[in-house]
Motif scaffolding. Structure first.
Motif, PDB file in Angstrom:
ATOM      1  N   TYR A  71     -17.173  31.999 -66.422  1.00 59.04           N
ATOM      2  CA  TYR A  71     -16.517  31.305 -67.532  1.00 59.04           C
ATOM      3  C   TYR A  71     -15.337  30.446 -67.091  1.00 59.04           C
ATOM      4  CZ  TYR A  71     -13.485  30.517 -71.517  1.00 59.04           C
ATOM      5  OH  TYR A  71     -12.682  29.928 -72.446  1.00 59.04           O
ATOM      6  N   SER A  74     -15.692  26.762 -66.653  1.00 60.19           N
ATOM      7  CA  SER A  74     -16.300  25.973 -67.731  1.00 60.19           C
ATOM      8  C   SER A  74     -15.610  24.629 -67.887  1.00 60.19           C
ATOM      9  CB  SER A  74     -16.203  26.712 -69.067  1.00 60.19           C
ATOM     10  OG  SER A  74     -16.754  27.985 -68.981  1.00 60.19           O
ATOM     11  N   LEU A  77     -17.670  21.715 -66.922  1.00 59.37           N
ATOM     12  CA  LEU A  77     -18.733  21.350 -67.859  1.00 59.37           C
ATOM     13  C   LEU A  77     -18.173  20.546 -69.030  1.00 59.37           C
ATOM     14  CD1 LEU A  77     -20.519  24.793 -67.875  1.00 59.37           C
ATOM     15  CD2 LEU A  77     -21.429  22.696 -66.901  1.00 59.37           C
ATOM     16  N   MET A  78     -17.087  21.056 -69.641  1.00 60.26           N
ATOM     17  CA  MET A  78     -16.518  20.360 -70.800  1.00 60.26           C
ATOM     18  C   MET A  78     -15.813  19.072 -70.364  1.00 60.26           C
ATOM     19  SD  MET A  78     -15.014  23.405 -73.171  1.00 60.26           S
ATOM     20  CE  MET A  78     -14.200  24.364 -71.906  1.00 60.26           C
ATOM     21  N   THR A 244      -4.362  30.190 -69.696  1.00 55.82           N
ATOM     22  CA  THR A 244      -4.991  29.374 -70.743  1.00 55.82           C
ATOM     23  C   THR A 244      -4.453  27.943 -70.752  1.00 55.82           C
ATOM     24  OG1 THR A 244      -5.314  31.333 -72.083  1.00 55.82           O
ATOM     25  CG2 THR A 244      -5.441  29.231 -73.218  1.00 55.82           C
ATOM     26  N   PRO A 296     -25.105  25.468 -65.947  1.00 61.12           N
ATOM     27  CA  PRO A 296     -24.597  26.834 -66.125  1.00 61.12           C
ATOM     28  C   PRO A 296     -25.706  27.875 -66.027  1.00 61.12           C
ATOM     29  CG  PRO A 296     -24.456  25.594 -68.186  1.00 61.12           C
ATOM     30  CD  PRO A 296     -24.816  24.612 -67.109  1.00 61.12           C
TER      31      PRO A 296
ATOM     32  N   SER B  29     -13.986  22.068 -77.937  1.00 60.46           N
ATOM     33  CA  SER B  29     -13.752  22.323 -76.510  1.00 60.46           C
ATOM     34  C   SER B  29     -12.485  23.149 -76.305  1.00 60.46           C
ATOM     35  CB  SER B  29     -13.686  20.997 -75.752  1.00 60.46           C
ATOM     36  OG  SER B  29     -12.781  20.104 -76.370  1.00 60.46           O
ATOM     37  N   PHE B  30     -11.321  22.551 -76.547  1.00 60.75           N
ATOM     38  CA  PHE B  30     -10.061  23.284 -76.341  1.00 60.75           C
ATOM     39  C   PHE B  30      -9.923  24.428 -77.354  1.00 60.75           C
ATOM     40  CE2 PHE B  30      -9.203  18.769 -75.301  1.00 60.75           C
ATOM     41  CZ  PHE B  30      -9.211  18.927 -73.941  1.00 60.75           C
ATOM     42  N   GLY B  33     -13.833  26.736 -77.407  1.00 62.21           N
ATOM     43  CA  GLY B  33     -14.201  27.044 -76.023  1.00 62.21           C
ATOM     44  C   GLY B  33     -13.116  27.789 -75.264  1.00 62.21           C
ATOM     45  N   ILE B  34     -11.828  27.542 -75.594  1.00 55.24           N
ATOM     46  CA  ILE B  34     -10.754  28.144 -74.790  1.00 55.24           C
ATOM     47  C   ILE B  34      -9.749  28.928 -75.650  1.00 55.24           C
ATOM     48  CG2 ILE B  34      -8.958  27.730 -73.069  1.00 55.24           C
ATOM     49  CD1 ILE B  34     -10.340  25.089 -72.361  1.00 55.24           C
ATOM     50  N   ILE B  35      -8.926  28.212 -76.452  1.00 56.06           N
ATOM     51  CA  ILE B  35      -7.772  28.854 -77.089  1.00 56.06           C
ATOM     52  C   ILE B  35      -8.190  29.852 -78.172  1.00 56.06           C
ATOM     53  CG2 ILE B  35      -5.635  28.424 -78.381  1.00 56.06           C
ATOM     54  CD1 ILE B  35      -5.693  25.574 -77.063  1.00 56.06           C
ATOM     55  N   ARG B  37     -11.019  31.338 -78.413  1.00 51.13           N
ATOM     56  CA  ARG B  37     -12.114  32.218 -78.010  1.00 51.13           C
ATOM     57  C   ARG B  37     -11.886  33.675 -78.402  1.00 51.13           C
ATOM     58  NH1 ARG B  37     -14.730  33.805 -72.132  1.00 51.13           N
ATOM     59  NH2 ARG B  37     -16.390  34.999 -73.087  1.00 51.13           N
ATOM     60  N   PHE B  52     -17.854  31.652 -75.332  1.00 56.32           N
ATOM     61  CA  PHE B  52     -18.530  31.361 -74.068  1.00 56.32           C
ATOM     62  C   PHE B  52     -19.622  30.310 -74.292  1.00 56.32           C
ATOM     63  CE2 PHE B  52     -21.794  31.964 -70.858  1.00 56.32           C
ATOM     64  CZ  PHE B  52     -21.063  32.128 -69.685  1.00 56.32           C
ATOM     65  N   ALA B  55     -18.047  26.942 -74.639  1.00 57.83           N
ATOM     66  CA  ALA B  55     -17.498  26.447 -73.379  1.00 57.83           C
ATOM     67  C   ALA B  55     -18.592  25.950 -72.437  1.00 57.83           C
ATOM     68  CB  ALA B  55     -16.674  27.535 -72.703  1.00 57.83           C
ATOM     69  N   GLN B  56     -19.764  26.612 -72.446  1.00 59.39           N
ATOM     70  CA  GLN B  56     -20.775  26.235 -71.450  1.00 59.39           C
ATOM     71  C   GLN B  56     -21.955  25.450 -72.026  1.00 59.39           C
ATOM     72  OE1 GLN B  56     -21.702  29.050 -68.387  1.00 59.39           O
ATOM     73  NE2 GLN B  56     -19.601  28.837 -67.742  1.00 59.39           N
TER      74      GLN B  56
END
Lengths: 590, 86
Positions: A71, A74, A77-78, A244, A296, B29-30, B33-35, B37, B52, B55-56
């Motif tokens: 992960y 990633s 990818l993004m 993060t 992936p 995305s942000f 995918g990240i914050i 999640r 996940f 993100a992928q």
């Protein structure tokens, strides 16, 4: 037929195809050399852009980067796909309407400043040269592994092929060879992935296979993978282990950097209309996504296959005996990219995370004295067909695909460099009165010189060669992207603002990278160690481009507000590029 | 003058569209995918969680849809304001 002969036949056939296209697509004018006569269909341009964009790194390295970290990587990818949203919404249609040939030319005209144009040329050349060295070394590696020639010989063969179609055909030749190269590379990437997905999950489409059940265990593939790797002390594949803020900024830097890379932007100058530029960015991402949605899956499945090979009875049972190792391991040991060292002398391959403190006791109890296998993550995609015991024609296809990915990106970068030299430096500054024929000849000579320089740098890679992500994406993000965006979306930013913004963005980004990576990448000259504890707010030097971009925006706006407004004709220029009507007239005076 | 104000309206409509698209771009995305999640961790997808997947895979699919949506809407706006190419 022997594998070597088959590799030679498949790679040879693709090279003949590229040469054939080069002869067919010769350039007769500067418009053809720089912009393929602006007659490229948007779908065709999308395909060429995909090949232009997907480099040796996308083809060879990316799946490996994801395989060994899961992960946390990633971002690639993004980042490397999300940039196309910025390109399609913020840059490509307007730059196509502007209707000139290079990125520095727009910056020079919009900010009515030769200084701005030259700063842009400098950033373009640093970013593109760094990028191209990676492609040239990639060509050498692919040749030496699959065609058993010396690394250097492979590099010369690759350079000769690029020389042939890029010097002869310019953008026109590069465009149509990139279309052929895209077809080769996407087949080479997806065919082995489909085989492996079928073997592991029974699902033919790898992106669906990634989230399907693992056939052998009946568990979901990702749950199985998490279990296997954590049993050996590695981080769980699907979990987030990094900072993060840094992950957000790294992703953002890759996105803005992608949108600001000149070799990608100039591809959108080749379509006939502004509306074509919008569609074409969408098509480019369709063709890119075919690989990026597969990557992936390839990463996760290759990791699971590797663990299964080494621990055939599961992580609790004895690992593989070295004498019984499969042929693909023997092949890659020869290249030095895979190494075994029997630390505890039991003849078996213990492969685990010897850096994990919580796992240390388990390892000691089993009599393990450190992980005995080192795997270079770049070999995963290339070794994939061998690991999965696929037919030998698939292995030959992968060899041709890796070469296509490296050559197509190298040609695009060399074109961006040579048109900046011939159009911005020679025609724009040194010899403005040069004739169309003279400029075309200059463009061809610059291309030949650029190939020579890139080949030399590929043979003697300097310290910065490994810094593609930091240097190319960092600079494009911190300098070129903000200048282009402000040039379109603001009528207030003036010459002084743009130059001040680009220079502060450039200096800030470069200094932050040098402080951690060493001044001019000379080892040992860094002030701070390049580890997460020392990074300011946990921001890695690879993620700093996004911060550099914000500083560029802020400085450019402040300086512009404190100085004179741009002249009336510049505001009219901005108003005109915002409207699609008249795109033909804009190009007619060329 | 009327052509000028119509061009301004065209540009304002474009900025609105770009803003909406970029909010979605950042959210998938942000955001997902990240914050965000950890907030989505309860929703499971094929052996892992929704974050996940975004993100992928999910964000790439949304990016694609966004670009085609923008191209389609902009081409319609070009015609509405009479600024499309000859």
């Amino acid at each position: 037929m022997e594998q070597y002969t088959l590799n030679l036949l498949v790679v040879g056939a693709t090279f003949l195809l590229y040469i054939g296209i080069a002869i067919w697509a010769r350039a007769g004018s500067t418009s053809e050399f720089y912009a393929a006569g602006r007659g490229v269909n948007p779908v065709v341009n999308g395909m060429a852009t995909a090949a232009d964009w997907m480099s040796a790194a996308s083809f060879i390295s990316m799946a490996g980067l994801i395989a060994f970290t899961g992960y946390d990587n990633s971002s690639f990818l993004m980042g490397w796909t999300g940039g196309y949203v910025l390109l399609a919404l913020l840059l490509a249609p307007y730059l196509r309407k502007f209707g000139k040939f290079t990125v520095p030319e727009f910056i020079g005209d919009r900010f009515y400043s030769k200084t701005a144009r030259m700063v842009a040329v400098a950033c373009l050349i640093i970013a593109s040269i760094t990028y191209v060295i990676g492609q040239m070394t990639g060509v050498g590696v692919a040749f030496s592994r699959f065609l058993e020639v010396e690394n250097d010989t492979g590099l010369f063969i690759g350079a000769a092929i690029v020389f042939f179609y890029a010097v002869l055909g310019g953008m026109k030749g590069v465009t149509y060879t990139q279309v052929a190269q895209y077809c080769v590379l996407i087949l080479a990437y997806t065919v082995p992935a489909i085989f492996i997905s079928l073997q592991l999950t029974g699902v033919a489409l790898p992106p669906l296979g990634l989230f399907a059940d693992h056939a052998a265990s009946g568990m979901p593939l990702l749950t199985k993978l998490d279990q296997v790797v954590t049993d050996l002390g590695f981080n769980a594949y699907t979990e987030h282990h990094t900072n993060t803020l840094n992950m957000v900024l790294f992703t953002l830097s890759l996105m803005i950097g992608t949108a600001g890379l000149p070799h990608v932007i100039i591809r959108f100058f080749t379509v006939p209309k502004v509306s074509d530029a919008r569609w074409s960015a969408g098509w480019a991402l369709v063709f890119i996504a075919l690989l990026y949605l597969t990557a992936p899956a390839v990463g996760a499945m290759a990791r699971l296959n590797l663990m299964d090979t080494i621990y055939p009875g599961g992580a609790q049972a004895e690992p593989l005996n070295y004498e019984e190792r499969p042929d693909w391991m023997k092949n890659w040991e020869i290249t030095g990219l895979l190494k075994f060292e029997d630390k505890n002398g039991d003849g078996r391959i213990q492969f685990y995370n010897d850096k994990s403190e919580s796992f240390a006791a388990t390892a000691e109890a089993a009599g393990w004295k450190g992980s005995e296998l080192t795997v270079n993550q770049d070999i995963l995609v290339l070794a994939n067909p061998e690991i999965a015991a696929l037919p030998s024609w698939v292995i030959a296809l992968v060899a041709a695909g890796g070469l296509a990915a490296a050559l197509s990106t190298a040609a695009g970068l060399l074109l961006a460099i040579s048109s900046a030299v011939s159009h911005d430096v020679v025609k724009g500054t040194l010899a403005p009165q040069i004739s169309e024929k003279g400029e075309l000849l200059t463009a061809r000579i610059s291309m030949a010189v650029a190939i020579g320089v890139a080949t030399w740098l590929g043979l003697n890679p300097p310290g910065f060669a490994a810094q593609t992500v930091a240097l190319a994406f960092g600079l494009a993000a911190a300098t070129i992207f903000p200048a282009l965006m402000m040039g379109i979306f603001s009528t207030r930013v003036n010459d002084k603002g743009a130059v001040a913004g680009m220079l502060t963005g450039l200096v800030f980004t470069i200094v932050y990278i040098f402080v951690y990576k060493g001044w001019f990448f000379v080892p040992g000259t860094n002030q701070l160690p390049d580890t997460p504890d020392n990074w300011i707010f946990g921001i890695s030097p690879l993620s700093i481009g996004a911060v550099g971009a914000m500083i560029n925006f802020a400085v450019a706006n402040m300086v512009s507000r404190a100085t004179d407004e741009p002249p009336q004709e510049i505001r009219e220029l901005v108003e005109s590029i915002r409207i699609p009507r008249g795109s033909k007239a804009a190009t007619a005076d060329h | 003058m009327s052509e000028h104000s119509s061009n301004n309206e065209y540009w304002a409509a474009n900025i609105r569209l770009v803003t909406i698209c970029l909010i979605i771009w950042a959210l998938v995305s942000f955001g997902f995918g990240i914050i965000l999640r950890p907030l989505l961790s309860g929703i499971s997808v094929g052996g892992t969680d929704l974050g996940f997947w975004f993100a992928q895979q999910g964000s790439i699919i949304v990016f694609l849809l966004l670009i085609f949506f923008y191209a389609w809407r902009m081409n319609a706006l070009d015609r509405k304001f009479g600024v499309e190419e000859e």
